[in-house]
Design a protein around this motif. Structure first.
Motif, PDB file in Angstrom:
ATOM      1  N   ARG A 734       0.848  -1.206   0.000  1.00  0.00           N
ATOM      2  CA  ARG A 734       0.000   0.000   0.000  1.00  0.00           C
ATOM      3  C   ARG A 734       0.872   1.241   0.000  1.00  0.00           C
ATOM      4  O   ARG A 734       1.858   1.317   0.727  1.00  0.00           O
ATOM      5  CB  ARG A 734      -0.891   0.049   1.249  1.00  0.00           C
ATOM      6  N   ILE A 735       0.463   2.228  -0.788  1.00  0.00           N
ATOM      7  CA  ILE A 735       1.121   3.531  -0.793  1.00  0.00           C
ATOM      8  C   ILE A 735       0.029   4.593  -0.764  1.00  0.00           C
ATOM      9  O   ILE A 735      -0.790   4.680  -1.692  1.00  0.00           O
ATOM     10  CB  ILE A 735       2.007   3.731  -2.036  1.00  0.00           C
ATOM     11  N   VAL A 736      -0.007   5.371   0.313  1.00  0.00           N
ATOM     12  CA  VAL A 736      -0.997   6.431   0.484  1.00  0.00           C
ATOM     13  C   VAL A 736      -0.267   7.765   0.377  1.00  0.00           C
ATOM     14  O   VAL A 736       0.606   8.067   1.188  1.00  0.00           O
ATOM     15  CB  VAL A 736      -1.717   6.313   1.841  1.00  0.00           C
ATOM     16  N   ASP A 737      -0.643   8.541  -0.626  1.00  0.00           N
ATOM     17  CA  ASP A 737       0.004   9.825  -0.900  1.00  0.00           C
ATOM     18  C   ASP A 737      -0.972  10.945  -0.569  1.00  0.00           C
ATOM     19  O   ASP A 737      -1.993  11.111  -1.250  1.00  0.00           O
ATOM     20  CB  ASP A 737       0.410   9.882  -2.373  1.00  0.00           C
ATOM     21  N   PHE A 738      -0.690  11.709   0.479  1.00  0.00           N
ATOM     22  CA  PHE A 738      -1.620  12.761   0.895  1.00  0.00           C
ATOM     23  C   PHE A 738      -1.588  13.982  -0.031  1.00  0.00           C
ATOM     24  O   PHE A 738      -2.422  14.883   0.123  1.00  0.00           O
ATOM     25  CB  PHE A 738      -1.351  13.161   2.349  1.00  0.00           C
ATOM     26  N   ALA A 739      -0.693  13.982  -1.009  1.00  0.00           N
ATOM     27  CA  ALA A 739      -0.732  15.021  -2.043  1.00  0.00           C
ATOM     28  C   ALA A 739      -1.690  14.637  -3.158  1.00  0.00           C
ATOM     29  O   ALA A 739      -2.071  15.489  -3.973  1.00  0.00           O
ATOM     30  CB  ALA A 739       0.665  15.237  -2.619  1.00  0.00           C
ATOM     31  N   ASP A 740      -2.089  13.377  -3.197  1.00  0.00           N
ATOM     32  CA  ASP A 740      -2.976  12.876  -4.261  1.00  0.00           C
ATOM     33  C   ASP A 740      -3.782  11.715  -3.694  1.00  0.00           C
ATOM     34  O   ASP A 740      -3.719  10.596  -4.187  1.00  0.00           O
ATOM     35  CB  ASP A 740      -2.126  12.435  -5.457  1.00  0.00           C
ATOM     36  N   ILE A 741      -4.539  12.004  -2.646  1.00  0.00           N
ATOM     37  CA  ILE A 741      -5.152  10.955  -1.838  1.00  0.00           C
ATOM     38  C   ILE A 741      -6.113  10.071  -2.633  1.00  0.00           C
ATOM     39  O   ILE A 741      -6.257   8.885  -2.335  1.00  0.00           O
ATOM     40  CB  ILE A 741      -5.877  11.580  -0.605  1.00  0.00           C
ATOM     41  N   GLU A 742      -6.746  10.617  -3.668  1.00  0.00           N
ATOM     42  CA  GLU A 742      -7.714   9.828  -4.434  1.00  0.00           C
ATOM     43  C   GLU A 742      -7.040   8.860  -5.400  1.00  0.00           C
ATOM     44  O   GLU A 742      -7.726   8.063  -6.044  1.00  0.00           O
ATOM     45  CB  GLU A 742      -8.676  10.753  -5.188  1.00  0.00           C
ATOM     46  N   ASN A 743      -5.737   8.941  -5.510  1.00  0.00           N
ATOM     47  CA  ASN A 743      -5.008   8.050  -6.408  1.00  0.00           C
ATOM     48  C   ASN A 743      -3.935   7.259  -5.672  1.00  0.00           C
ATOM     49  O   ASN A 743      -2.876   6.967  -6.231  1.00  0.00           O
ATOM     50  CB  ASN A 743      -4.382   8.853  -7.550  1.00  0.00           C
ATOM     51  N   SER A 744      -4.205   6.930  -4.430  1.00  0.00           N
ATOM     52  CA  SER A 744      -3.280   6.076  -3.690  1.00  0.00           C
ATOM     53  C   SER A 744      -3.341   4.660  -4.248  1.00  0.00           C
ATOM     54  O   SER A 744      -4.297   4.285  -4.931  1.00  0.00           O
ATOM     55  CB  SER A 744      -3.632   6.100  -2.208  1.00  0.00           C
ATOM     56  N   TRP A 745      -2.322   3.871  -3.944  1.00  0.00           N
ATOM     57  CA  TRP A 745      -2.148   2.572  -4.608  1.00  0.00           C
ATOM     58  C   TRP A 745      -2.150   1.402  -3.631  1.00  0.00           C
ATOM     59  O   TRP A 745      -1.791   1.529  -2.468  1.00  0.00           O
ATOM     60  CB  TRP A 745      -0.815   2.551  -5.362  1.00  0.00           C
ATOM     61  N   SER A 746      -2.549   0.260  -4.179  1.00  0.00           N
ATOM     62  CA  SER A 746      -2.518  -0.993  -3.433  1.00  0.00           C
ATOM     63  C   SER A 746      -2.370  -2.145  -4.419  1.00  0.00           C
ATOM     64  O   SER A 746      -2.511  -1.969  -5.623  1.00  0.00           O
ATOM     65  CB  SER A 746      -3.800  -1.157  -2.610  1.00  0.00           C
ATOM     66  N   ILE A 747      -2.080  -3.308  -3.893  1.00  0.00           N
ATOM     67  CA  ILE A 747      -2.103  -4.546  -4.680  1.00  0.00           C
ATOM     68  C   ILE A 747      -2.230  -5.716  -3.705  1.00  0.00           C
ATOM     69  O   ILE A 747      -1.698  -5.671  -2.594  1.00  0.00           O
ATOM     70  CB  ILE A 747      -0.840  -4.713  -5.557  1.00  0.00           C
ATOM     71  N   LEU A 748      -2.960  -6.745  -4.100  1.00  0.00           N
ATOM     72  CA  LEU A 748      -3.078  -7.973  -3.317  1.00  0.00           C
ATOM     73  C   LEU A 748      -2.356  -9.099  -4.050  1.00  0.00           C
ATOM     74  O   LEU A 748      -2.247  -9.068  -5.285  1.00  0.00           O
ATOM     75  CB  LEU A 748      -4.556  -8.343  -3.114  1.00  0.00           C
ATOM     76  N   PRO A 749      -1.883 -10.127  -3.346  1.00  0.00           N
ATOM     77  CA  PRO A 749      -1.107 -11.190  -3.995  1.00  0.00           C
ATOM     78  C   PRO A 749      -1.874 -11.984  -5.048  1.00  0.00           C
ATOM     79  O   PRO A 749      -1.270 -12.479  -5.999  1.00  0.00           O
ATOM     80  CB  PRO A 749      -0.692 -12.094  -2.833  1.00  0.00           C
ATOM     81  N   THR A 750      -3.181 -12.141  -4.879  1.00  0.00           N
ATOM     82  CA  THR A 750      -3.965 -12.908  -5.861  1.00  0.00           C
ATOM     83  C   THR A 750      -5.179 -12.112  -6.328  1.00  0.00           C
ATOM     84  O   THR A 750      -5.264 -11.704  -7.468  1.00  0.00           O
ATOM     85  CB  THR A 750      -4.405 -14.262  -5.280  1.00  0.00           C
ATOM     86  N   GLY A 751      -6.123 -11.892  -5.435  1.00  0.00           N
ATOM     87  CA  GLY A 751      -7.324 -11.165  -5.802  1.00  0.00           C
ATOM     88  C   GLY A 751      -8.186 -10.886  -4.587  1.00  0.00           C
ATOM     89  O   GLY A 751      -7.916 -11.382  -3.488  1.00  0.00           O
ATOM     90  N   GLN A 752      -9.223 -10.136  -4.809  1.00  0.00           N
ATOM     91  CA  GLN A 752     -10.124  -9.712  -3.740  1.00  0.00           C
ATOM     92  C   GLN A 752     -11.039 -10.841  -3.284  1.00  0.00           C
ATOM     93  O   GLN A 752     -11.393 -10.927  -2.125  1.00  0.00           O
ATOM     94  CB  GLN A 752     -10.952  -8.516  -4.234  1.00  0.00           C
ATOM     95  N   SER A 753     -11.408 -11.704  -4.197  1.00  0.00           N
ATOM     96  CA  SER A 753     -12.417 -12.715  -3.890  1.00  0.00           C
ATOM     97  C   SER A 753     -11.785 -14.027  -3.443  1.00  0.00           C
ATOM     98  O   SER A 753     -10.702 -14.410  -3.904  1.00  0.00           O
ATOM     99  CB  SER A 753     -13.295 -12.974  -5.118  1.00  0.00           C
TER     100      SER A 753
END
Length: 796
Positions: A734-753
């Motif tokens: 996860r990367i949360v950028d308070f200069a561009d909060i609506e475009n912060s990033w994440s990734i999961l190893p496989t998927g959400q479900s």
């Protein structure tokens, strides 16, 4: 001929009907991402937008409605995972898996998580928001349980549906807390080494913290029996259908270190890989609250989260919060044990474990003033020398629900810090950054002191009282840093600086590799942005391994080298420490390291204990340090009579054997010994262990970059085969950028479900492996454009 045609036609019709039925069944099992559903106990209509990666964005008029919706959508994706998690702590896996899970059940039923949960629940304020919102979340789960599709795993294994209760929530948190701990793997092994060979053999293992050179900076004002504990518990956790929490990185860059003058938050908790993955992401919006969080299955409040005001996450503190005590029975009465004030009767607790297709098992557990006696639920541990386990989680008041609620509902740093202080166990480094420019970390946990000279890494004396806890530390004494002058905070499971008048808090801290790399990179740059952080979080380089490699090469004998051996040394000499898929050096390095460790330690430890040693923090800590000590007692092979091996003997033998082994495994061409050929990852579902079901449930395998103790910590165990099967790694990046909060990033190893028939079961796996990210969307207009819509309506 007509009869044959009729038979063939009939068979064709049957096949078509079966195929249609199978398709209909699979369609029925898929999660519902659009349309409408009626739910009880909703006050107003609630909308759930599922974005292009299946993340639910829940818009509700009240937080209670939002939590009911969260429980419902969480269950439709992760009900099987919830079911497994709630069964571990109370010892109920045998009900669905049979006798194969009995050892696991006996252990967890014995250590008392369920009883501690019951005590905590009895003290809850039923009018508190945390309690009411938890009940709403559970209501959502239970409504899906009753009316939604039954997961295919329930059908295959034969799970009887039972409603979820708040006790399940506490039991899940309890299992999570135990999986953080390391004492149960380490202390008995060290005691065994000390008793067999003496204190000198412990000195080279760095158990007093002397190997932890890169410390987190603080800014404030009977021998064989013991290792049965280590081996039994390690085996259970390794075979558990739910993986343990094992490490993590996080760093928070302050305004003076970022290009925009705004905080950038990064976190990647390291957890054993499984399918489904650990975290379920969800975004909740109500008139009073907005939060984008990562949730454990069956728990109502996220442990990792952010909104427009602040972000938080965690790493494992790795502090020592379990002590083992050797108790002493009364000579003529085994129902009593010695205490400093005389003899006391054991408290007796009986538990019944139901076993699928077999008779129930009644477990009898003795409880001392320190805790449960381990001998009663670990095989091959003699009953005459009782060993009790004192664990902070079951000893101290459990306020984890209020803590998790407080973290996710804080209005300022004071509120947030107060929530951290409620966590007695597990020990966590709770990381924080906000839109106002604040950065901080606080170590959670009820920390304590013993008498001077007591080594808590060994089995302690339970009868005299001299090894008991003498005092507890106030939370304000815990390691922490708030807005430090150097401009950032970080944690990589390494030792914090001294607290409480120069006291290095004991723990099972990981080597300095990641910490050294993280702090070095952060110190060298003051114009960080999101893109630079994303490259750093996927960094595959180990500076420490380069130094170890140099030390190994310097210790080689003068024996003439073959052409391949010369080529191997040239590869290592030019290595920059990278562990990318195409690299050759890490393949050579890890084979050499494994054989060096084996030839150094296995003769004293024996095969089983050596394999155990490889999997704990000490086995990792020792690599960079023991090689420097030419006079280490471990160099000599105790099995060779009249010969005293030296460092050069061991290192040289390991090198020559490594080259031969790699030639046999990968061929004569050294340039083709690529890391990706031997370092792979497969995300394994509990039912994927069955060969016929592997293709349906497992995700992968993939050739994998990264390695043990690089920032991109995709870790593995050593083996003679020379294949490094990745056991775990970043459970999210996860990367949360308070200069561009609506475009912060994440990734999961496989998927959400967690549903194998959902398109979101594995749609992030290749992105994750390649170091890519996706948005954590907060902008409603963008969410609507990229989402399907499910409307939850109140039942009339």
């Amino acid at each position: 001929m007509r009869i044959i045609k009729k038979i063939l036609l009939t068979l064709l019709v049957v096949i078509v009907i079966l195929a249609i039925g199978l398709c209909a069944y699979i369609f029925h099992l898929k999660p519902k991402y659009e349309g409408s559903v009626q739910l009880n106990n909703l006050e107003k209509e609630t909308t759930v937008y599922f974005d292009d990666f299946g993340i639910p964005h829940i818009y509700a008029d009240s937080e209670k409605d939002a939590m009911t919706a969260l429980g419902y959508v969480h269950a439709q994706e992760r009900l099987w995972q919830m079911e497994l998690l709630r069964r571990i702590a109370p010892g109920r896996l045998s009900e669905i898996f049979g006798g194969v899970a009995l050892k696991n059940d006996k252990f967890f039923a014995g250590i008392g998580i369920e009883e501690a949960s019951a005590k905590a629940i009895a003290k809850l304020d039923k009018n508190s928001e945390s309690y009411k919102l938890t009940q709403a979340y559970l209501d959502g789960i239970n409504q899906y349980l009753e009316e939604g599709a039954t997961p295919i795993e329930f059908t295959l294994v034969g799970v009887k549906k039972q409603k979820f209760t708040i006790k399940d929530v506490y039991n899940i948190f309890g299992y999570m807390s135990f999986s953080f701990a390391m004492a149960q793997k380490t202390d008995p092994l060290l005691t065994d080494i000390k008793n067999k060979y003496g204190v000198a053999y412990l000195k080279d293992l760095g158990i007093e913290g002397e190997f932890n050179n890169t410390k987190i900076k603080i800014s404030k004002e009977k021998t064989e029996e013991y290792t049965e504990i280590s081996k039994s518990i390690t085996a259970m956790l390794d075979q558990s259908p739910i993986p343990p929490f094992v490490g993590s990185n996080s760093w928070v860059v302050g305004p003076h270190k970022s290009k925009t003058g705004k905080v950038i938050f990064a976190n990647d908790p390291h957890i054993g890989f499984s399918q489904p993955a650990t975290w379920y992401e969800a975004h909740i919006v109500t008139p009073k609250q907005e939060l984008y969080g990562c949730y454990l299955a069956g728990t109502p409040f996220p442990l990792l989260a952010h909104n427009r005001d602040y972000a938080y996450g965690l790493t494992m503190f790795e502090n020592d919060d379990i002590d083992f005590y050797q108790e002493k029975n009364k000579a003529d009465d085994a129902s009593q044990y010695q205490t400093p004030t005389g003899f006391s009767k054991y408290e007796i607790r009986k538990k019944t474990i139901k076993v699928k297709d077999s008779s129930d098992v009644v477990l009898t557990v003795k409880i001392t003033r320190h805790g449960p006696v381990m001998n009663d639920f670990i095989d091959r541990l003699e009953k005459k020398n009782p060993i009790a386990m004192s664990w902070t989680y079951t000893r101290e008041p459990i306020q984890i629900l209020d803590a998790a609620y407080g973290l996710s509902h804080a209005k300022n740093t004071t509120d947030f810090k107060k929530a951290v202080s409620l966590i007695a166990a597990p020990g966590l480094n709770v990381m924080y950054g906000d839109a106002k420019g604040n950065v901080a970390w606080w170590a959670s946990g009820k920390l304590y002191r013993h008498n001077e000279g007591v080594n808590t890494h060994l089995i302690l004396d339970g009868s005299s009282g001299k090894d008991d806890i003498t005092r507890f530390l106030d939370f304000e004494q815990n390691p922490s840093a708030e807005n430090p002058e150097w401009g950032y905070v970080y944690s990589a499971n390494n030792q914090p600086e001294a607290i409480d008048n120069g006291y290095l808090y004991p723990g099972y801290y990981l080597p300095e590799d990641r910490a050294k790399r993280i702090s070095g990179i952060l110190d060298a740059k003051s114009d960080w942005d999101k893109e630079a952080i994303s490259k750093m979080i996927y960094d595959n380089t180990s500076d420490v391994s380069v130094e170890v490699s140099k030390n190994l090469i310097a210790s080689l004998d003068n024996k003439p080298l073959s052409n391949n051996e010369k080529q191997v040394l040239n590869v290592l000499k030019s290595w920059k420490g990278t562990t990318n898929i195409e690299d050759v050096a890490p393949t050579i390095y890890n084979k050499w390291i494994y054989l060096y460790l084996k030839n150094t330690f296995e003769d004293e430890m024996g095969k089983d204990n050596f394999n155990l040693f490889l999997g704990i923090s000490l086995g990792k800590q020792v690599i960079a340090n023991q090689i420097k000590n030419e006079n280490s007692v471990w160099w000599d092979n105790i099995k060779t009579k009249n010969v005293k091996e030296t460092r050069t003997d061991v290192v040289s033998k390991s090198f020559h054997d490594a080259v031969i082994a790699l030639q046999n495994q990968l061929g004569e061409n050294v340039s083709e010994w690529n890391w990706g050929k031997v370092h792979t990852v497969e995300h394994e579902h509990p039912l994927g262990k069955v060969k016929a079901l592997r293709g349906l449930f497992n995700v992968g395998p993939f050739n994998s970059p990264g390695s043990n103790e690089v920032i991109n910590n995709l870790f593995f165990g050593f083996n003679d085969e020379g294949k490094y099967y990745t056991k775990g790694g970043p459970s999210t990046r996860r990367i949360v950028d308070f200069a561009d909060i609506e475009n912060s990033w994440s990734i999961l190893p496989t998927g959400q479900s967690g549903n194998p028939f959902s398109k979101h079961y594995d749609d992030q796996a290749e992105m994750y492996n390649a170091g890519k990210f996706r948005k954590m969307k907060l902008n409603k207009e963008e969410i609507i454009k990229t989402s399907t819509k499910l409307i939850l309506k109140p039942k009339k």
